[in-house]
Design a protein around this motif. Structure first.
Motif, PDB file in Angstrom:
ATOM      1  N   TYR B 125       0.231   0.302  -1.266  1.00  0.00           N
ATOM      2  CA  TYR B 125      -0.427  -0.489  -0.229  1.00  0.00           C
ATOM      3  C   TYR B 125      -1.434  -1.463  -0.830  1.00  0.00           C
ATOM      4  N   VAL B 129      -1.643  -5.588  -0.676  1.00  0.00           N
ATOM      5  CA  VAL B 129      -2.653  -6.385   0.038  1.00  0.00           C
ATOM      6  C   VAL B 129      -3.628  -7.093  -0.892  1.00  0.00           C
ATOM      7  N   PRO B 247       2.002  -4.978   5.549  1.00  0.00           N
ATOM      8  CA  PRO B 247       1.386  -3.737   5.045  1.00  0.00           C
ATOM      9  C   PRO B 247       1.090  -2.731   6.159  1.00  0.00           C
TER      10      PRO B 247
END
Ligand SMILES: Nc1ncnc2c1ncn2[C@@H]1O[C@H](COP(=O)(O)OP(=O)(O)OP(=O)(O)O)[C@@H](O)[C@H]1O
Ligand SMILES: [Mg+2]
Lengths: 268, 340
Positions: B125, B129, B247
């Protein structure tokens, strides 16, 4: 002459197992020829279960060798030992609790006899037949669908036996198979073990219940502090000073003497 | 009929019934929401294999889902790969990743598996991001390699718009239904096969299982690999179905929502995950108007279920059936133990 004789089924050579500074098995050697029932006794903490752990591959010996038909299996995993023809029945009530009685025996029958490289989608009919036979042999036929977690003590012990027998082992390791059972139940288990041994299975059994140990064993080994205190026929137990002092005590000594004299009915 | 044949027949029957929905309802919302149900049900049915049957507390399922979704989106976005091809590739990549994860978790037990798998998901993740470097610079603006916070959109379609016009969502409905049906049948076959028995045996008692010839190493890899395929495929289909991947698929609250489905329905049971998914999605739908109260409501449902039915709805049902058969068996005593 003796050089041409095939090696014993199981052979422990100078086996030592240490847990830190505690020596659980101390330089122990013995042979188990095929077809025998070798009974192992000894006080609590003598190292009996540890010996089984080391033989079955659940624990590795600190030093020494374990040979199965002359082949070195000291460092084999439990799975390899199982496929080599050894079935161990544990001291505590072990089982796959969330599975049914039948499924407990089925997994053992399916995976216990040989290595399954890729497991199949369903079990061969031969496996199911072996399961039926094993359940019948121990007297659990009809309990197929019972949940293992809910079984009474005797049935659990019988189930453990059935899942060991269904693997068609050549060597059967029994760790206190009748601990906590009543007289009648003990006889029931003894009868099963006798029948299994009669089919040529070699048995190594640990038991505190002297009646069971003495009546079944062709030879007895008494351990104390991981060392051999006595090895020989059960009849010699009661006459051995060390065994009586360390393990049996006077009363039980007389009881064993009576048992080995074939007088079991009176004292039973 | 064996238990396995019965379960597969039931599964096909339910699928057949579900196939009628778009014919009887022309409310688009109902159809698209049910498509989402198929996606989440696929994920929890496969998660149940790892968590319920294998007893391995892995939280990697949404990461596997994301791998399927991202692979599909990226293949379509960068290479113009057809979605029919990109979807199975996404699923296979999820399998590879899962097997590697299974290897990494081999020596870990219980909560440590949960921690490790959650960490891996978090790393994925954060990598996505925090990537702000432009990989390409389309007119719509800077695009990091894995889409950054924005994610991907307009990467492809299954072609239902051309085929069905405004009814394209019905085509997707059937794709979702097909994926869930196959995932469910595979799960039934696995649970009711020797392999499923080995998973359960290893879950119940690994030391004893080893003494009966079952190798933990081998079966842990099997279970991680097997369950990842349909999880990844569900992710791929999610990407195609929503037309966007970002995401948000890593969201922790969504992970808990899915976990609750398994728990409410019945951990380690065949039908539990689907029942749980159905129930919780209905509950969420019913409480849509409640705003923040909805989370409290969902929490309440979970607590009540765990306290009153520790083995979930299906588990409770199984216990009742067992209890009834035990009672009838007692009423008619059978010659149980033969004398030897
Ligand atoms: N994994 C272990 N780590 C440390 N010590 C151990 C371990 N397993 C056994 N021991 C110790 O080794 C000794 C032998 O234990 P073992 O279980 O073999 O005895 P036993 O002869 O089977 O006794 P019992 O008749 O009570 O079953 C004991 O002192 C025990 O505390
Ligand atoms: Mg012991």
């Amino acid at each position: 002459m003796s050089a041409s004789i095939s090696p014993p089924l199981l052979s422990c050579r100078n086996v030592t197992k240490q847990f830190g500074s505690l020596v659980a098995i101390d330089d122990l050697s013995f042979d188990l020829p095929a077809g025998e029932i070798l009974g192992i006794g000894g006080p609590n903490g003598a190292g009996k279960t540890t010996l089984f752990e080391v033989i079955s591959g659940h624990n590795t010996a600190t030093s020494g060798q374990i040979l199965l038909e002359g082949r070195d299996v000291t460092r084999c995993s439990p799975v390899q030992m199982c496929h080599a023809g050894m079935a161990r029945v544990f001291q505590l009530n072990t089982g796959f609790d969330s599975l049914s009685v039948r499924d407990n025996v089925r997994v053992a029958a399916y995976y216990g006899r040989r290595n399954r490289v890729v497991p199949g989608i369903s079990m061969e009919p031969a496996v199911e037949e072996a399961v039926d036979a094993a359940l019948r042999d121990v007297g659990l036929a009809g309990s197929d669908d019972c949940l293992t977690a809910t079984l009474p003590v005797l049935d659990r012990k019988l189930l453990m036996l059935a899942s060991a027998l269904v693997m068609k082992p050549r060597l059967l390791l029994l760790d206190e198979p009748v601990g906590g059972l009543t007289h009648k139940e003990i006889d029931h288990v003894a009868e099963i073990v006798r029948r299994v041994a009669a089919t040529g299975v070699t048995v190594l059994l640990i038991e505190h219940v002297m009646r069971f140990l003495v009546q079944l064993s062709t030879r007895v080994l008494i351990l104390h502090h991981g060392r051999k205190l006595y090895e020989g026929p059960a009849a010699g137990l009661a006459n051995d000073r060390d065994v009586v002092d360390v393990y049996l005590g006077k009363g039980a000594g007389e009881y064993v003497a009576a048992l080995t004299a074939g007088d079991a009915q009176h004292v039973g | 009929m064996t238990a396995r044949q019965r379960d597969i027949t039931l599964c096909l029957l339910f699928s057949g019934l579900a196939a009628l929905l778009p014919l009887v309802s022309d409310v688009r919302y109902t159809v698209t929401q049910t498509t989402f149900f198929f996606i989440w049900a696929t994920v929890v049915v496969q998660w149940n294999l790892v968590f319920g049957i294998g007893g391995i507390f892995s939280l990697a399922q949404m990461a596997l889902f994301a791998i399927g979704a991202y692979t599909t989106a990226m293949l379509g976005y960068y290479f113009g790969t057809s979605m029919i091809l990109a979807m199975p590739i996404g699923a296979l990549l999820a399998v590879l990743f899962s097997v590697a994860l299974g290897l990494a978790c081999l020596k870990l037990r219980g909560p440590y598996v949960a921690l490790l798998t959650l960490c891996v998901a978090q790393v994925l993740y954060l990598t996505i991001v925090n990537d702000t470097d432009c990989f390409t610079n389309p007119p719509s603006g800077c695009m990091p390699l894995m889409g950054g916070v924005r994610g991907f959109s307009r990467f492809g379609d299954l072609g239902f718009r051309e085929l069905l016009g405004s009814g394209f969502y019905v085509g997707r409905y059937y794709v979702g239904l097909a994926i869930l049906t196959v995932a469910m049948i595979v799960s039934i076959i696995v649970i009711r096969s020797p392999m499923g028995l080995a998973f359960q045996a290893l879950r119940d008692n690994p030391v004893y299982a080893a003494a009966r010839g079952m190798d933990r190493f081998k079966y842990q890899l099997w279970i991680f690999g097997l369950s990842a395929f349909f999880t990844g495929l569900a992710g791929s289909f999610y990407a195609v179905n929503t037309g966007a991947v970002g995401p948000v698929v890593f969201s922790f609250s969504h992970l808990l929502f899915l976990l609750s489905m398994i728990i409410v329905g019945g951990v380690g049971t065949i039908w539990g995950p689907i029942v749980g998914a159905l129930l919780l999605m209905f509950a969420e739908e019913a409480m849509r108007e409640l705003g923040d109260m909805r989370d409290i409501g969902m929490g309440l449902i979970l607590v009540v279920c765990v306290v009153l039915m520790p083995r979930g709805i299906v588990g409770l049902f199984e216990d009742l059936v067992r209890w009834r058969t035990a009672r009838t068996a007692q009423a008619v005593p059978l010659p149980r133990r033969e004398t030897v």
